[in-house]
Design an enzyme around this catalytic site. Structure first.
Site, PDB file in Angstrom:
ATOM      1  N   SER A 258       0.891  -1.244  -0.007  1.00 43.59           N
ATOM      2  CA  SER A 258      -0.090   0.002   0.028  1.00 43.59           C
ATOM      3  C   SER A 258       0.960   1.240  -0.080  1.00 43.59           C
ATOM      4  O   SER A 258       1.705   1.397  -0.972  1.00 43.59           O
ATOM      5  CB  SER A 258      -0.944  -0.191   0.954  1.00 43.59           C
ATOM      6  OG  SER A 258      -2.135   0.957   0.973  1.00 43.59           O
TER       7      SER A 258
ATOM      8  N   ASP B 290      -8.266  -5.860  -5.602  1.00 42.05           N
ATOM      9  CA  ASP B 290      -7.991  -4.831  -4.926  1.00 42.05           C
ATOM     10  C   ASP B 290      -9.094  -3.709  -4.973  1.00 42.05           C
ATOM     11  O   ASP B 290      -9.220  -3.188  -6.073  1.00 42.05           O
ATOM     12  CB  ASP B 290      -6.414  -4.112  -5.079  1.00 42.05           C
ATOM     13  CG  ASP B 290      -6.048  -3.366  -4.420  1.00 42.05           C
ATOM     14  OD1 ASP B 290      -6.928  -2.856  -3.256  1.00 42.05           O
ATOM     15  OD2 ASP B 290      -4.838  -2.835  -4.205  1.00 42.05           O
TER      16      ASP B 290
ATOM     17  N   HIS C 131      -6.297  -6.386  -1.424  1.00 44.67           N
ATOM     18  CA  HIS C 131      -5.344  -5.427  -1.267  1.00 44.67           C
ATOM     19  C   HIS C 131      -4.443  -5.927  -0.221  1.00 44.67           C
ATOM     20  O   HIS C 131      -3.175  -5.836  -0.406  1.00 44.67           O
ATOM     21  CB  HIS C 131      -6.116  -4.081  -0.750  1.00 44.67           C
ATOM     22  CG  HIS C 131      -5.107  -2.964  -0.633  1.00 44.67           C
ATOM     23  ND1 HIS C 131      -4.431  -2.287  -1.556  1.00 44.67           N
ATOM     24  CD2 HIS C 131      -4.425  -2.301   0.479  1.00 44.67           C
ATOM     25  CE1 HIS C 131      -3.500  -1.343  -1.067  1.00 44.67           C
ATOM     26  NE2 HIS C 131      -3.818  -1.341   0.316  1.00 44.67           N
TER      27      HIS C 131
END
Length: 417
Positions: free
Chosen positions: A234, A328, A359
Site C-alpha cells: 500500500s 484490490d 489489497h
C-alpha cells in the site's frame, strides 16, 4: 476414543500443519472448528463439516469439507478462512516475539452451525503459531530519527538485510518482519509516522529518513551488504518504489498493491520535491455494509496533468517484484504496476498478478481481511478480495517473494521451528 491432532504442535505461522481426527464411527458427520483469541480479546473462528471415512478418520488434507467456512479440499482451510466474531476486525499479531497465537482445534458430533458453552467437543487440542523462530533477537530501534524494530536471526550472520514497510494506518507492524527474519533475513520493521515520537499524521515523505534507515541497517555487523531489500504494501509500496528509484543501497524491492505516483503527500529528498496527486475524497462510496470504498478517490494517473507526480521508476538500478491483487478495492494496483514497469527495462522487473486477490496480500495462513477499521478513518475501509483465490495468492506470492530476495541479496540462513 476420539482424538484430534495437529502436526507439528508448534510451528511458524506461515508454515502448513497437518490436522487429523481419529476414533470416529465410519461416515460419522462431524464439525471441525478452529478458534483463536487475539491480543485485544477478539475471537476469530472457522468451521467445516466432514464425514469420517471408512476407518473413522477425518483428514482435511485429503477429505473434502462438505460446507462451513469453506467447501472442498483445503488442507489449511481452518486457518486460512478464520473470520472475526465482530465485523471489521483484522487479525494482526502485535506481540510478535513474546508469544504465539494459540489456535484451538475442536471436533463436535454432528452439524454445529454455532457453538455455545453447552456444546462439548468430542476432542480438542491446541496449536502454537509463532511469528519468530527460536533464538530470534528483536532489537528496538531508536537511533537518530529512525524508529522501528530489528529482527536478527540466531547465529553469527551476516544476514541479507531487508526493510519492511506497511501503509497508511501508520504505527509499527512487525508480523511480516518476524516471519521474513525466520527465513534467515535481518529485517528492520520500519515505522514512518504515528509511532513513538514520529509525526502523528503523514504530511510528506521525507526520503532522507528512509535513507538514514537503510544506512543504519547496512552498518549493523550482522547485516551483509553492500545492498539491501525493501518490501512494502500500500503506502509502504509507494515508499519502497521511491527508495528503489533514488537510493543506490536498494537492490531488491517487493512492491505489494501500491502506486507508482505520489498521492496525498509530496516526496522530498534533498533539493527535490515531487508533488502529489490529490485525493478526491468526495468520490468515496459507502457500501451496503457502511464501509468506505476508496477506489474512486484516485485520479487517473495517465492524465498528463499528473506527470510530475510519477515516481521515476526509470532510475531504479536494482530489481523490482510487483505483486498485485486484481480484486484490490483500495485502488487499481495493477494499472499502477504496469505504469511503473513501462518506465523500466523489462529485465529489471517482474509482475505477479492474482485474480480474486484483494489489497492486503500477506504471508500465507493470514485470513483474508476484505474490510477493516483503521486508524484515521471514520468508517471501516474496503480492501477487497475473495477468500479462496486470495488464500492461494498469499501462498504462491510468499514463496516467490522469498526466492526473489534470496536471488538478489544472496542466500539466507535456514531456520527451523
Amino acid at each position: 476414543m476420539v482424538e484430534v491432532t495437529v502436526t507439528p504442535h508448534s510451528s511458524l505461522a506461515d508454515r502448513p500443519v497437518e490436522m487429523r481426527v481419529r476414533g470416529l464411527s465410519p461416515s460419522q458427520l462431524v464439525t471441525l472448528r478452529a478458534s483463536l483469541m487475539d491480543e485485544q480479546g477478539e475471537c476469530f473462528q472457522a468451521r467445516a463439516f466432514f464425514r469420517a471415512d471408512g476407518t473413522g478418520e477425518v483428514d482435511p488434507g485429503c477429505h473434502a469439507a462438505l460446507g462451513g467456512s469453506y467447501a472442498g479440499v483445503w488442507p489449511m482451510g481452518l486457518f486460512w478462512f478464520l473470520q472475526p466474531d465482530t465485523l471489521f476486525r483484522r487479525l494482526v499479531k502485535r506481540d510478535v516475539a513474546g508469544s504465539p497465537f494459540l489456535v484451538r482445534l475442536e471436533v463436535f458430533d454432528g452439524l454445529c452451525l454455532v457453538t455455545g458453552p453447552q456444546d462439548q467437543p468430542l476432542a480438542s487440542c491446541v496449536a502454537e503459531r509463532w511469528y519468530v523462530c527460536p533464538g530470534m533477537q528483536r532489537v528496538p530501534i531508536r537511533e537518530g530519527r529512525v524508529r522501528g524494530a530489528l529482527f536478527l536471526p540466531p547465529g553469527p550472520g551476516p544476514f541479507p538485510g531487508v526493510i519492511d514497510l506497511f501503509g497508511g494506518a501508520g504505527g509499527l507492524i512487525e508480523f511480516r518482519a518476524g516471519l521474513l527474519a525466520s527465513r534467515g533475513f535481518a529485517v528492520l520493521a520500519l515505522a514512518f509516522f504515528a509511532y513513538d515520537d514520529l509525526p502523528r499524521t503523514l504530511t510528506q515523505l521525507d526520503l532522507e529518513y528512509f535513507e538514514e534507515a537503510a544506512e543504519l541497517l547496512l552498518r549493523h555487523p550482522k547485516v551483509r551488504g553492500p545492498g539491501l531489500g525493501v518490501i512494502g504494501v500500500s503506502k509502504g509500496a509507494e515508499v519502497a518504489l521511491a527508495m528503489a528509484s533514488f537510493l543506490p543501497q536498494v537492490v531488491a524491492t517487493v512492491w505489494i498493491n501500491g502506486t507508482a505516483f505520489l498521492h496525498g503527500n509530496p516526496l522530498v529528498y534533498k533539493d527535490l520535491r515531487i508533488p502529489p496527486i490529490p485525493y478526491y475524497t468526495e468520490r468515496v462510496i459507502f457500501t451496503e455494509m457502511g464501509a468506505l470504498d476508496n477506489s474512486a478517490i484516485f485520479a487517473d494517473p495517465r492524465d498528463p496533468a499528473y506527470g510530475a507526480s510519477a515516481i521515476p521508476a526509470e532510475k531504479v538500478r536494482g530489481k523490482v517484484l510487483f505483486v498485485v491483487g486484481e480484486a484490490d478495492r483500495s485502488f487499481n494496483s495493477k494499472l499502477f504496476a504496469e505504469l511503473a514497469m513501462a518506465r523500466m527495462p523489462p529485465e529489471s522487473c517482474r509482475l505477479l498478478s492474482y485474480p480474486g486477490a484483494g489489497h492486503l496480500i500477506e504471508p500465507p495462513c493470514s485470513p483474508l481481511c476484505s474490510i477493516s477499521s483503521i486508524r484515521g478513518t471514520p468508517r471501516p475501509v474496503v480492501w477487497g478480495g475473495e477468500a479462496q483465490p486470495h488464500a492461494k495468492a498469499q501462498e504462491h506470492s510468499w514463496q516467490e517473494i522469498i526466492r526473489f530476495l534470496e536471488l538478489h541479496l544472496g542466500p539466507a540462513a535456514t531456520m527451523k521451528l
